[in-house]
Structures are given as structure tokens and as C-alpha cells.
Write an enzyme that holds these catalytic residues in place. Structure first.
Site, PDB file in Angstrom:
ATOM      1  N   CYS A 131     -41.705 -14.106  18.691  1.00 28.98           N
ATOM      2  CA  CYS A 131     -41.541 -13.567  20.044  1.00 28.98           C
ATOM      3  C   CYS A 131     -40.223 -14.071  20.629  1.00 28.98           C
ATOM      4  O   CYS A 131     -40.121 -15.223  21.072  1.00 28.98           O
ATOM      5  CB  CYS A 131     -42.708 -13.973  20.945  1.00 28.98           C
ATOM      6  SG  CYS A 131     -42.541 -13.335  22.628  1.00 28.98           S
ATOM      7  N   CYS A 134     -40.419 -15.289  24.285  1.00 28.47           N
ATOM      8  CA  CYS A 134     -41.026 -16.619  24.405  1.00 28.47           C
ATOM      9  C   CYS A 134     -40.074 -17.698  23.889  1.00 28.47           C
ATOM     10  O   CYS A 134     -39.970 -18.775  24.484  1.00 28.47           O
ATOM     11  CB  CYS A 134     -42.354 -16.668  23.652  1.00 28.47           C
ATOM     12  SG  CYS A 134     -43.618 -15.577  24.344  1.00 28.47           S
TER      13      CYS A 134
END
Length: 178
Positions: A131, A134
Site C-alpha cells: 500500500c 500507507c
């Protein structure tokens, strides 16, 4: 069950992984809590039963009960967040980014351990789960907290090696069963 057992299980064709286990985990300069929390969280995130079974006892022996629980919490909450935020980020309709997430993630605000350590573990899990949103978010929090790039890189080196060993050993287990 240990790092040495895991290294012994790595096949000859993946000798680089065996050497990397020794250097990245066995000779890490990270403080014990950062190291073993990262190892445990990434072992869980790797989804490899072999890797988790071999590394968990050593991680547990090197972590306080609070840190042990927090590392597992980092793996759990990031499994959810990485899917959610990666999907939101990848969708071409950016309006999803304006919608309320509506997901509980209280452990991020109160992990029960130093927040920098929890962020580092969350960052490493995000590396495995891919991700980018993230990764950027956790990296920025870590950098603002004074964590140097070398420490952050250590976390994603651990993630890379743990994931690669998991893929290799899980493949070998399947091939051996044929």
C-alpha cells in the site's frame, strides 16, 4: 524453533535469502523491540505458516507481553487498512477519498508501546501488503518523529526478506507434497 532453524530450511537455490536472514535479522542494529516487533508483524503479514512458526517463539522471547501484543495488532490493523487505503488510492474515482472510512482503528492511537515502534511495524507490514499510500503516511510520521532513513530501510529490508523466505518455503512445501 528459531532464526537458525529457518535459515536451515532455506533451499540451496535461495542461498541469498539464507544469508540475508542472517544479516538483516541476525545482525541488525535495531533495538530489540523494534527488530523483533518488525519480525513478528512481518511474519504474520507474510501469511506463511512456516515463517510464523519459526520466528514467533524468538520474537516472543525478545518482546515484552505489551510489545508482543502490539506487533500482532499492527499486523492485524494494517491487513485491513492496507486493503482499504490501497483500493481507495487506486480507484480512478477520487471521490472515494472524500468519504468517511468508518473503520475502527483505535489501536493506532493507543498501541500500548512507543508509537514510533508501532509506526515502524505498521510501515513494514505495509511494505509487504503493497500500500503506497500507507507507506508514505507511516514514513512521514516516522521521519517527523526523528527516525532516520537507515532505520526505516532496515524495517523494509526485514519485510522483504521475511516475505521472500515465506514465498520460497511455502512453494517448497507444496512441491514436496506432490
Amino acid at each position: 524453533m528459531s532464526l537458525d532453524s529457518l535459515k536451515s530450511a532455506v533451499p540451496d537455490y535461495a542461498k541469498d535469502l539464507k544469508l540475508n536472514l542472517g544479516s538483516v535479522i541476525g545482525n541488525s542494529d535495531l533495538p530489540a523491540q523494534q527488530l523483533w516487533g518488525t519480525v513478528l508483524a512481518t511474519a504474520i503479514a507474510s501469511r506463511s505458516p512456516i515463517v510464523l512458526r519459526e520466528l514467533e517463539p524468538e520474537a516472543k522471547a525478545n518482546l515484552s507481553p505489551e510489545a508482543y501484543s502490539a506487533a500482532k495488532s499492527a499486523a492485524a490493523v494494517m491487513a485491513m487498512n492496507n486493503v482499504f487505503y490501497r483500493t481507495r488510492h487506486l480507484l480512478s474515482d477520487h471521490e472515494y477519498g472524500t468519504l468517511r472510512a468508518g473503520l475502527r482503528m483505535n489501536v493506532i492511537g493507543n498501541p500500548g508501546v512507543d508509537k514510533v515502534d508501532f509506526e515502524l511495524w505498521s510501515f513494514a507490514v505495509s511494505a509487504i501488503n503493497g500500500c503506497g499510500m500507507c507507506l508514505d503516511s507511516h514514513e512521514q510520521v516516522l521521519r517527523k518523529a526523528g527516525v532516520d532513513r537507515e532505520t526505516i530501510q532496515e524495517a523494509f529490508k526485514i519485510a522483504a526478506v521475511v516475505e521472500a523466505v515465506g514465498v520460497t518455503l511455502d512453494a517448497e512445501a507444496v512441491l514436496a507434497a506432490e
